[in-house]
Design an enzyme around this catalytic site. Structure first.
Site, mmCIF file in Angstrom:
data_model
loop_
_atom_site.group_PDB
_atom_site.id
_atom_site.type_symbol
_atom_site.label_atom_id
_atom_site.label_comp_id
_atom_site.label_asym_id
_atom_site.label_seq_id
_atom_site.Cartn_x
_atom_site.Cartn_y
_atom_site.Cartn_z
ATOM 1 N N GLY A 1 0.890 -1.295 -0.003
ATOM 2 C CA GLY A 1 -0.083 0.108 -0.070
ATOM 3 C C GLY A 1 0.920 1.143 -0.053
ATOM 4 N N SER A 2 0.259 2.317 0.604
ATOM 5 C CA SER A 2 1.137 3.703 0.638
ATOM 6 C C SER A 2 1.899 3.703 1.680
ATOM 7 C CB SER A 2 0.039 4.826 0.539
ATOM 8 O OG SER A 2 -0.573 4.609 1.845
ATOM 9 N N CYS B 1 2.129 1.034 -8.589
ATOM 10 C CA CYS B 1 3.384 1.399 -7.848
ATOM 11 C C CYS B 1 4.507 1.717 -8.839
ATOM 12 C CB CYS B 1 3.652 0.545 -6.740
ATOM 13 S SG CYS B 1 3.882 -0.998 -7.322
ATOM 14 N N GLU C 1 5.655 -3.192 0.775
ATOM 15 C CA GLU C 1 5.574 -2.952 -0.670
ATOM 16 C C GLU C 1 4.905 -1.860 -0.887
ATOM 17 O OE1 GLU C 1 7.414 -4.704 -2.751
ATOM 18 O OE2 GLU C 1 7.495 -6.662 -2.181
#
Ligand code: NAD
Length: 498
Positions: A243-244, A299, A265
């Site tokens: 995620g962020s 991403c 990640e």
């Protein structure tokens, strides 16, 4: 189990009410739910169970109970399950393409890519149980033998994002499971089926033992009730988060307090360097794909291109022409490449960053005007260094690409590294030796020469450095999801100093 939603306006295959999947059972039918909407038009596409700490606890308990048997299952038995799951993924292709379109706005090109990668990863992981489980080491102590074995951790709890959700959810639980861990997944509330629930359907059909894979969903804003349980439970030995960086900082602080292993990640600000000897046509094709797959909501999408000034005009003209051919609209149309952004907040972020750059004097090459959630691929040139979309300090998660001309490759390289992120990067050059020398200096987890920043394969270790996180996919994930156990055996009496 999923139940057709009688009241839904649309009768498509994705209009379903989904329960949690805990200990091999679809639980909580009739409990509170939350709606899931098509990002394109706001249509209701499904409902999912609105869970909290009680469901999370039950799921962790089920995963913990299933762990010993799963960890000790013969490699051949585990292999058959993974191979069967891969076949089911492929059999359900059309339905999955539809699901990813209506829940996440994914084009057929992007959903097919995810389905191929997912089946490939399942088939590769199927064989890992037969790889060597450890090493025998030499000891300086006479008569002592030392062996090192890889052991699974226990329960791995995973967070999945809404973007690229189908593949990334497999990556979140399949890698830990392939090394003998059991899992609990908390999918994104924006795409709960494609980020976890549909995987439970597939694993259930494949015959995975009860409790090895559990999914708990939650309404928007309710994630902490579930994640707190993950951090508090001693049985959970690792948190696998995709995620962020913003959310990772919150969860990372919790992991620190709980002393819990965490795999991260996260996002990127992935530069492309087009050197003066690059193939311009190939660079245009690679950047179009790398920047605009899934409307720039991946991403590894390229965010900034540094192009040698001798190629700049030809590159920009060619890129503009190619990008303007990409069809924008409802991703259920197989010809559409650019679907909707996930929500209004995403549209507002891109619009604000484009406006910020234009206000500072940037030139708009193409795009720049939204039609509802549909935001066209947008390219800016002559962007001042302090414009938010150009600094590299923050990820711009959408179809916005910045182009900058350079004369000195060394300066362009240094500028490209001036970002807290370190996920992926590309170099375009006809001189592969020059490309390799430059690549060696990049501070990123991934560097491609003559390929887009998005060049995933199931077998290759994807992951970042710096604020893009840590951890790697593919077989390299063994480092994240196992621990090394040292065992020694002594055959002679010890010699001790006292
Ligand atoms: P996000 O951080 O908003 O959400 C990720 C997960 O965290 C979701 O399951 C969400 O429900 C959960 N979450 C959010 N806030 C939480 C909180 N306070 N407590 C507990 N859980 C919480 O990210 P997103 O918008 O779903 O995904 C997009 C981001 O993910 C982008 O930054 C993208 O670059 C990154 N990403 C990285 C990779 C990679 O492999 N490196 C892959 C895909 C996405």
């Amino acid at each position: 189990m999923t139940i057709s939603l009688e009241t839904a306006a649309s009768t498509n295959a994705s209009s379903v009410v989904s329960s949690h999947f805990i200990n091999g059972e679809w639980t909580d039918a009739g409990g509170p739910t939350f709606p899931v909407h098509n990002p394109l038009n706001g249509e209701l596409v499904g409902e999912a169970a609105a869970g909290g700490s009680a469901e999370a606890r039950a799921a962790v308990e089920a995963a913990a109970a299933a762990f010993p048997a799963w960890a000790n299952l013969a490699p051949g038995a585990r292999q058959l399950l993974f191979l069967k799951a891969a076949d089911i993924v492929e059999r359900r292709t059309e339905e999955l393409v539809e699901l990813m379109a209506v829940e996440g706005g994914a084009s057929r090109a992007f959903s097919s890519f995810q389905i191929r990668l997912s089946a490939a990863m399942l088939r590769q992981a199927a064989g890992w149980g037969y790889l060597p489980a450890g090493d025998v080491l030499r000891s300086d102590v006479p008569g002592r033998t030392a062996t090192v074995t890889r052991k699974p951790l226990g329960v791995v709890a995973g967070f999945t994002p809404w973007n690229g959700a189908f593949y990334l959810a497999w990556r979140t639980f399949l890698l830990p499971m392939a090394f003998g861990n059991t899992t609990v997944i908390k999918p994104s509330e924006l795409a709960p089926r494609s980020a976890g629930l549909v995987h439970a359907e597939i694993l259930e059909e494949a015959g995975f033992p009860a409790g090895t894979f559990n999914v708990v969903t939650h309404a928007p804003g309710e994630a902490p009730a579930i994640s707190d349980v993950f951090f508090e439970s001693p049985a959970v030995r690792c948190i696998n988060f995709t995620g962020s960086d913003r959310t990772a900082r919150i969860l990372g602080a919790q992991a620190g307090r709980a002393l819990k292993r965490m795999v991260l990640e996260l996002g990127g600000f992935n530069p492309v360097l087009i050197l003066d000897d690059a193939d311009v046509e190939e660079s245009i094709r690679a950047v179009t794909f790398g920047a605009f797959l899934h409307q720039g909501q991946v991403c590894m999408n390229s965010r900034k291109v540094y192009v040698h000034s001798s190629l700049h005009d030809e590159f920009v003209a060619g890129l503009k022409a190619r990008v303007e051919t990409l069809k924008i609209g409802d991703p259920r149309d197989p010809a559409v490449i650019i679907g909707p952004l996930i929500n209004d907040g995403a549209v507002e972020q891109i619009a604000a960053r484009v406006q910020d750059a234009l206000d500072r004097g940037a030139a708009l090459v193409t795009g720049g005007t939204a039609d509802g959630r549909l935001y066209p691929p947008t390219i800016l040139s002559h962007v001042p260094a302090d414009a938010i979309c150009s600094t590299g300090a923050d990820e711009t998660f959408g179809p916005l690409l910045v182009i900058e001309a350079f004369d000195d490759a060394e300066e362009a390289f240094r500028a490209s590294q001036n970002t807290p992120f370190g996920l992926s990067a590309s170099i375009m050059t006809r001189n592969r030796a020059r490309g390799l020398d430059l690549a060696a200096r990049f501070d990123t987890g991934i560097i491609h020469i003559n390929a887009p920043t998005m060049a995933s394969e199931a077998s290759l270790p994807v992951g970042g450095v710096k604020d893009s996180g840590w951890g790697r996919s593919g077989y390299y994930a063994i480092e994240d999801f196992t621990e090394v156990r040292l065992t020694t055996v002594s055959r002679e009496p010890g010699r001790y100093p006292f």
